[in-house]
Every structure is written in C-alpha cells, then in structure tokens.
Write an enzyme that holds these catalytic residues in place. Structure first.
Site, PDB file in Angstrom:
ATOM      1  N   ASP A  32       0.878  -1.157   0.000  1.00  0.00           N
ATOM      2  CA  ASP A  32       0.000   0.000   0.000  1.00  0.00           C
ATOM      3  C   ASP A  32       0.929   1.223   0.000  1.00  0.00           C
ATOM      4  O   ASP A  32       2.112   1.097   0.345  1.00  0.00           O
ATOM      5  CB  ASP A  32      -0.854  -0.066   1.284  1.00  0.00           C
ATOM      6  CG  ASP A  32      -1.479   1.256   1.630  1.00  0.00           C
ATOM      7  OD1 ASP A  32      -2.122   1.849   0.741  1.00  0.00           O
ATOM      8  OD2 ASP A  32      -1.299   1.729   2.782  1.00  0.00           O
ATOM      9  N   ASP A  59      -0.007   5.152   0.917  1.00  0.00           N
ATOM     10  CA  ASP A  59      -0.236   6.065   2.045  1.00  0.00           C
ATOM     11  C   ASP A  59      -0.175   5.353   3.383  1.00  0.00           C
ATOM     12  O   ASP A  59      -0.935   4.395   3.608  1.00  0.00           O
ATOM     13  CB  ASP A  59      -1.647   6.683   1.935  1.00  0.00           C
ATOM     14  CG  ASP A  59      -1.669   7.887   1.031  1.00  0.00           C
ATOM     15  OD1 ASP A  59      -0.796   8.744   1.164  1.00  0.00           O
ATOM     16  OD2 ASP A  59      -2.586   7.962   0.193  1.00  0.00           O
TER      17      ASP A  59
HETATM   18  O1  M1P Z   1      -4.394   5.953  -0.627  1.00  0.00           O
HETATM   19  C1  M1P Z   1      -5.339   6.250   0.333  1.00  0.00           C
HETATM   20  C2  M1P Z   1      -6.262   7.391  -0.092  1.00  0.00           C
HETATM   21  O2  M1P Z   1      -5.489   8.547  -0.391  1.00  0.00           O
HETATM   22  C3  M1P Z   1      -6.240   9.694  -0.691  1.00  0.00           C
HETATM   23  O3  M1P Z   1      -7.045  10.007   0.428  1.00  0.00           O
HETATM   24  P1  M1P Z   1      -7.113  11.457   1.115  1.00  0.00           P
HETATM   25  O4  M1P Z   1      -6.860  12.468   0.068  1.00  0.00           O
HETATM   26  O5  M1P Z   1      -8.493  11.476   1.713  1.00  0.00           O
HETATM   27  O6  M1P Z   1      -6.045  11.480   2.183  1.00  0.00           O
HETATM   28  C4  M1P Z   1      -7.176   9.479  -1.867  1.00  0.00           C
HETATM   29  O7  M1P Z   1      -6.433   9.437  -3.054  1.00  0.00           O
HETATM   30  C5  M1P Z   1      -7.965   8.196  -1.693  1.00  0.00           C
HETATM   31  O8  M1P Z   1      -8.617   7.888  -2.893  1.00  0.00           O
HETATM   32  C6  M1P Z   1      -7.084   7.027  -1.305  1.00  0.00           C
HETATM   33  O9  M1P Z   1      -7.863   5.884  -1.044  1.00  0.00           O
END
Ligand code: M1P
Length: 247
Positions: free
Chosen positions: A10, A12
C-alpha cells in the site's frame, strides 16, 4: 528452485506519510536491498497521478513490476499500462449522475469549519468524495482530519449514501484523511489479485496500515491468497521487510 515471491505495498501510511513523498532512504532500501529477493508491486487507492507524485515520478512503473492504482482498476505491468476499468460503463450514466447529484445536494446542506473545492473527483474505476474539497492546503487537510475524527463527517455521510442508494451495490472506503472512495462491490484492493493469478507466484506478501475492518487494506490483508503484514508506518514497513528477508 527459489520461491517466486511478490511484495505488494500500500502507499499512504505504508511507504509514505499520508499524501507525502516517499523518503529517499526507504526508496533506496526497497530498490537495492529488497528487490534482489522478490518482485515489487504497489497497490494504492489513489489514482496513478497521485501515486506517481508520492513515488518520485512516473518512472515508478519501471522500478516496480506492478503498479496498481485505484486498487488495480488501472494497472501497469513491466512499465506498460496493462488494463483499465470504467465505473461509468459499469454503473451507467443515469445512476451515476443521480448519485453525484445527491452527493452535491448533501454537501451543500452541511456546514464545516471550512470548505474548499473539488468535492467529487471522477476517476476511472471509482469516485473520490471529499467533504472539505480536495483543493485544500496541507494544513487544512490535517485540521479536517482531526475535526472528522471528532464529528464523524465522512462516516455520517456514508451512512446517508447507503440509505439513499441501497440497490447500487457500492462499497464506501475511507483510505485517507479528507475523503472516501466509492466503487462497485468487489472493486477493493483484492481486485488487483485478479491480475496476479496467472503470474506464478509462490507467495504474495501484502503490507498495509489500514488493515482493520472498514479500512481500505482490510479485504486484501485478510484474503487467503496473500500473506498480510500490518504496519504502523514507513519505518515499520522497513523493519518487517528486514525481518522477512533477514537483511
Ligand atoms: O491511498 C489512500 C487514499 O489517499 C487519498 O485520500 P485522502 O486524500 O483522503 O487522504 C485518496 O487518493 C484516496 O482515494 C485514497 O484511497
């Protein structure tokens, strides 16, 4: 014969801090220390543009054998685009527009400390909906995240959408800080495993941070086809890889 292993990450919260760029130290570690032991893949909820920003450029498709953006609804294999899904074709314009109209109506009826712009981001395989709006600054993003934890803005909105559209068979997934993703049931991160079933891997390891029920890593983390590793952040990912490959 050595076992054919894939490590799938993953983005983030696993390789980067939320919506941040990967630290050079971790990137070098992945490419120089981990890659000799296994194939590398990414699976993120974000679209490819955001993943590329976080992974220091579009060249990421040459560094990782697989890059699955939007959960694998758009994917790259060996540096080339290899497939794309369309939520528009799948759901149909009428239903989609009804849904978007309701989202806009709902958002116009709530008041938040601040609102910015880009409330609905239309992607290939999903909609991304942000109550504050995606064009907020980093500081505004952090503030919304804290506010949302206290007031459950996203959770309440998701409940309203589920109630309004019980027949659409949609999944609502909170993967980040300011938004949630909406896609047809089954188009979660396990979707990317369809693209791997004939690739001959003996082991597929998945590393993610949002592995609890309701998080956008939960389905793939608990899938029988993968060995799941729950991490608390990029440093922990490095520790888990060091242990896995005795580095
Ligand atoms: O990768 C996790 C999420 O990252 C973004 O979320 P946010 O902008 O709310 O922090 C988005 O790109 C979301 O689609 C994605 O799941």
């Amino acid at each position: 014969m050595p076992r054919k292993i894939l490590c799938l990450f993953d983005v983030d919260g696993t390789l980067t801090k939320p919506r941040n760029v990967i630290e050079s130290d971790l990137y070098t570690f992945l490419l120089e220390k981990v890659k000799p032991h296994c194939h590398l893949g990414l699976v993120g909820g974000s679209d490819f543009k955001k993943i590329a920003e976080q992974m220091k450029g579009e060249d990421v498709i040459h560094k990782f054998k697989y890059v699955f953006s939007e959960n694998g609804l758009v994917y790259y294999r060996n540096g080339k685009e290899a497939g794309k899904q369309s939520i528009q074709k799948f759901i149909g314009e009428d239903k989609l527009q009804n849904f978007i109209n309701y989202v806009l109506k709902y958002l116009s009826s709530i008041t938040l400390p601040i609102k910015r712009g880009t409330f609905v981001e239309f992607r290939n395989g999903m909609l991304n909906i942000s109550p504050i709006g995606r064009s907020c600054s980093q500081e505004e993003r952090e503030a919304f995240y804290t506010y949302d934890e206290e007031h459950g803005i996203r959770k309440t909105m998701i409940e309203a959408l589920k109630k309004e559209f019980p027949d659409l068979d949609l999944t609502y997934s909170i993967g980040g800080q300011i938004s949630f993703d909406v896609f047809p049931n089954g188009w979660d991160k396990t979707y990317c495993l369809k693209h791997l079933q004939d690739e001959g891997f003996d082991e597929i390891h998945f590393f993610g941070d949002k592995t609890d029920k309701g998080g956008n890593d939960y389905e793939i983390y608990t899938d029988k086809r993968v060995i799941g590793h729950k991490v608390s952040g990029p440093n922990d990912t490095k520790i888990k890889l060091t242990q896995l490959f005795n580095l």
